[in-house]
Design a protein around this motif. Structure first.
Motif, mmCIF file in Angstrom:
data_model
loop_
_atom_site.group_PDB
_atom_site.id
_atom_site.type_symbol
_atom_site.label_atom_id
_atom_site.label_comp_id
_atom_site.label_asym_id
_atom_site.label_seq_id
_atom_site.Cartn_x
_atom_site.Cartn_y
_atom_site.Cartn_z
ATOM 1 N N THR A 164 -2.736 -33.178 -18.837
ATOM 2 C CA THR A 164 -1.885 -32.118 -19.369
ATOM 3 C C THR A 164 -0.705 -31.821 -18.453
ATOM 4 O O THR A 164 -0.816 -31.004 -17.519
ATOM 5 C CB THR A 164 -2.689 -30.827 -19.611
ATOM 6 O OG1 THR A 164 -3.847 -31.131 -20.404
ATOM 7 C CG2 THR A 164 -1.843 -29.791 -20.338
ATOM 8 N N PRO A 165 0.453 -32.469 -18.688
ATOM 9 C CA PRO A 165 1.665 -32.102 -17.950
ATOM 10 C C PRO A 165 2.042 -30.657 -18.272
ATOM 11 O O PRO A 165 2.082 -30.261 -19.439
ATOM 12 C CB PRO A 165 2.717 -33.079 -18.478
ATOM 13 C CG PRO A 165 1.939 -34.179 -19.126
ATOM 14 C CD PRO A 165 0.690 -33.555 -19.646
ATOM 15 N N THR A 166 2.290 -29.883 -17.233
ATOM 16 C CA THR A 166 2.555 -28.452 -17.392
ATOM 17 C C THR A 166 3.880 -28.091 -16.732
ATOM 18 O O THR A 166 4.216 -28.614 -15.663
ATOM 19 C CB THR A 166 1.405 -27.637 -16.768
ATOM 20 O OG1 THR A 166 0.167 -28.036 -17.374
ATOM 21 C CG2 THR A 166 1.595 -26.143 -16.976
ATOM 22 N N PHE A 167 4.619 -27.202 -17.386
ATOM 23 C CA PHE A 167 5.915 -26.766 -16.887
ATOM 24 C C PHE A 167 5.938 -25.239 -16.851
ATOM 25 O O PHE A 167 5.877 -24.596 -17.894
ATOM 26 C CB PHE A 167 7.050 -27.291 -17.771
ATOM 27 C CG PHE A 167 7.080 -28.787 -17.890
ATOM 28 C CD1 PHE A 167 7.833 -29.551 -17.018
ATOM 29 C CD2 PHE A 167 6.333 -29.438 -18.864
ATOM 30 C CE1 PHE A 167 7.848 -30.935 -17.114
ATOM 31 C CE2 PHE A 167 6.337 -30.816 -18.971
ATOM 32 C CZ PHE A 167 7.100 -31.573 -18.096
ATOM 33 N N ASN A 168 6.013 -24.695 -15.657
ATOM 34 C CA ASN A 168 6.117 -23.243 -15.501
ATOM 35 C C ASN A 168 7.563 -22.913 -15.143
ATOM 36 O O ASN A 168 8.006 -23.153 -14.020
ATOM 37 C CB ASN A 168 5.159 -22.759 -14.412
ATOM 38 C CG ASN A 168 5.104 -21.243 -14.329
ATOM 39 O OD1 ASN A 168 6.014 -20.554 -14.791
ATOM 40 N ND2 ASN A 168 4.049 -20.714 -13.740
ATOM 41 N N LEU A 169 8.281 -22.364 -16.110
ATOM 42 C CA LEU A 169 9.700 -22.086 -15.933
ATOM 43 C C LEU A 169 9.966 -20.599 -15.742
ATOM 44 O O LEU A 169 11.044 -20.111 -16.073
ATOM 45 C CB LEU A 169 10.497 -22.616 -17.126
ATOM 46 C CG LEU A 169 10.390 -24.121 -17.379
ATOM 47 C CD1 LEU A 169 11.218 -24.519 -18.599
ATOM 48 C CD2 LEU A 169 10.830 -24.918 -16.165
ATOM 49 N N ASP A 170 8.993 -19.872 -15.212
ATOM 50 C CA ASP A 170 9.160 -18.451 -14.913
ATOM 51 C C ASP A 170 9.389 -18.278 -13.413
ATOM 52 O O ASP A 170 8.486 -18.509 -12.607
ATOM 53 C CB ASP A 170 7.926 -17.656 -15.334
ATOM 54 C CG ASP A 170 7.763 -17.574 -16.835
ATOM 55 O OD1 ASP A 170 8.753 -17.854 -17.541
ATOM 56 O OD2 ASP A 170 6.662 -17.242 -17.297
ATOM 57 N N THR A 171 10.606 -17.908 -13.029
ATOM 58 C CA THR A 171 10.941 -17.674 -11.630
ATOM 59 C C THR A 171 11.844 -16.445 -11.542
ATOM 60 O O THR A 171 12.247 -15.881 -12.558
ATOM 61 C CB THR A 171 11.699 -18.869 -11.017
ATOM 62 O OG1 THR A 171 13.035 -18.922 -11.555
ATOM 63 C CG2 THR A 171 10.993 -20.195 -11.296
ATOM 64 N N SER A 172 12.195 -16.065 -10.337
ATOM 65 C CA SER A 172 13.113 -14.935 -10.146
ATOM 66 C C SER A 172 14.514 -15.260 -10.641
ATOM 67 O O SER A 172 15.331 -14.358 -10.822
ATOM 68 C CB SER A 172 13.154 -14.548 -8.664
ATOM 69 O OG SER A 172 13.585 -15.639 -7.871
ATOM 70 N N ASN A 173 14.793 -16.553 -10.865
ATOM 71 C CA ASN A 173 16.122 -16.958 -11.346
ATOM 72 C C ASN A 173 16.216 -16.984 -12.865
ATOM 73 O O ASN A 173 17.303 -17.172 -13.415
ATOM 74 C CB ASN A 173 16.478 -18.338 -10.802
ATOM 75 C CG ASN A 173 16.614 -18.348 -9.290
ATOM 76 O OD1 ASN A 173 17.062 -17.373 -8.706
ATOM 77 N ND2 ASN A 173 16.213 -19.438 -8.663
ATOM 78 N N GLY A 174 15.097 -16.843 -13.560
ATOM 79 C CA GLY A 174 15.121 -16.888 -15.025
ATOM 80 C C GLY A 174 13.728 -17.063 -15.584
ATOM 81 O O GLY A 174 12.809 -17.505 -14.884
ATOM 82 N N ASN A 175 13.575 -16.719 -16.844
ATOM 83 C CA ASN A 175 12.281 -16.821 -17.506
ATOM 84 C C ASN A 175 12.427 -17.719 -18.726
ATOM 85 O O ASN A 175 12.951 -17.305 -19.756
ATOM 86 C CB ASN A 175 11.804 -15.423 -17.916
ATOM 87 C CG ASN A 175 10.415 -15.450 -18.522
ATOM 88 O OD1 ASN A 175 9.918 -16.502 -18.927
ATOM 89 N ND2 ASN A 175 9.774 -14.294 -18.593
ATOM 90 N N TYR A 176 11.958 -18.968 -18.588
ATOM 91 C CA TYR A 176 12.045 -19.932 -19.682
ATOM 92 C C TYR A 176 10.667 -20.316 -20.222
ATOM 93 O O TYR A 176 10.544 -21.227 -21.011
ATOM 94 C CB TYR A 176 12.801 -21.181 -19.220
ATOM 95 C CG TYR A 176 14.217 -20.901 -18.761
ATOM 96 C CD1 TYR A 176 15.250 -20.745 -19.674
ATOM 97 C CD2 TYR A 176 14.499 -20.768 -17.405
ATOM 98 C CE1 TYR A 176 16.537 -20.474 -19.252
ATOM 99 C CE2 TYR A 176 15.796 -20.497 -16.971
ATOM 100 C CZ TYR A 176 16.805 -20.350 -17.894
ATOM 101 O OH TYR A 176 18.080 -20.073 -17.474
ATOM 102 N N GLY A 177 9.625 -19.624 -19.761
ATOM 103 C CA GLY A 177 8.308 -19.799 -20.350
ATOM 104 C C GLY A 177 7.427 -20.824 -19.671
ATOM 105 O O GLY A 177 7.822 -21.540 -18.748
ATOM 106 N N LEU A 178 6.179 -20.884 -20.155
ATOM 107 C CA LEU A 178 5.162 -21.803 -19.671
ATOM 108 C C LEU A 178 4.835 -22.791 -20.786
ATOM 109 O O LEU A 178 4.597 -22.396 -21.924
ATOM 110 C CB LEU A 178 3.901 -21.024 -19.287
ATOM 111 C CG LEU A 178 2.669 -21.819 -18.875
ATOM 112 C CD1 LEU A 178 2.912 -22.567 -17.566
ATOM 113 C CD2 LEU A 178 1.459 -20.891 -18.746
#
Length: 256
Positions: A164-178
């Motif tokens: 399961t490749p996973t991408f966590n795009l929630d950071t202090s620079n922006g919220n693009y989802g999990l």
């Protein structure tokens, strides 16, 4: 004049980075030289333009991904580019022994993602040169920008299990989802005549389909790994450790 200065400042920021190894006469590795050449062409075009327009808008609708050598399936109807990132990290493998009787087995990847959305929309030539150039620099920490581009953190890529490749795009620079995903399509990375490939070559280009694992996922439905640089393992396990990390970089295109 003000618009020209703004554009030059923006382009110049793409050429600020930590040094690799001190070199004379800009004797950089070819991928780094190609990257700075692309940035230089854009800077020269702005300087030589008699009527520089307003700074261009960062419109992802104008971003077009590279086409895989064996074309991958197109994004599903109704989806549009949501985010573009450069991933920089390692492809990971294991070896059952250190002999040629065994071959490395993939067990996932670990990479930091850096926001390249505006470069994808405005400067595709610079974007295309970036993965190979980034591979010439050390893997940055999450708190540092991606060399040689100065791109900022937009997330992390890892495997939540072996498949399961996973991408966590929630950071202090922006919220693009999990996003949890599974592989849907693959295309061998192109081999360019006369171009030296880092290590054992580049990992395949992929299409990944989002899947529901928890109720916390974001809006991303499909992910494409494109324009890869590095990441392939050695052909056998001869002389290798039980765990192998192979450095790589790639473009990641997220669709929602």
């Amino acid at each position: 004049m003000q618009h020209t200065l703004l554009l030059l400042a923006a382009l110049s920021s793409l050429a600020v980075s930590a040094s690799i190894t001190p070199r004379e006469n800009h004797d950089w590795p070819a991928p780094v030289r190609n990257y700075y050449t692309a940035v230089g062409r854009r800077v020269a075009a702005v300087k030589n333009s008699p009527n520089t327009p307003s700074p261009p808008a960062c419109n992802l609708a104008a971003a077009t991904p590279p086409v895989a050598p064996t074309p991958l399936p197109s994004p599903s109807a109704g989806l549009a580019v949501y985010h573009v990132a450069i991933g920089r990290g390692t492809q990971n493998y294991t070896c059952a022994s250190n002999t040629s009787a065994d071959t490395p087995v993939a067990i996932g990847a670990l990479a930091t993602l850096f926001n390249a959305s505006c470069i994808a929309a405005l400067y595709p030539d610079i974007l295309s040169a970036l993965p190979a150039a980034a591979l010439a620099y050390p893997i940055p920490s999450s708190s540092n920008p991606l060399a040689p581009s100065n791109l900022l953190l937009s997330g992390h890529h890892y495997f939540s299990d072996l498949t399961t490749p996973t991408f966590n795009l929630d950071t202090s620079n922006g919220n693009y989802g999990l996003t949890f995903s599974k592989k849907e399509g693959t295309s061998a990375a192109p081999v360019i005549a006369g171009e030296k490939v880092a290590g054992y070559g580049s990992v395949a280009w992929l299409q990944l389909q989002a899947e529901t694992v928890t109720e916390s996922e974001g809006v991303v439905k499909e992910v494409y790994r494109l324009n890869t640089a590095g990441g392939n393992p050695p052909p056998t396990c001869e002389g290798q450790l039980a765990a192998i990390e192979v450095q790589y970089a790639a473009e990641y295109w997220f669709y929602a």
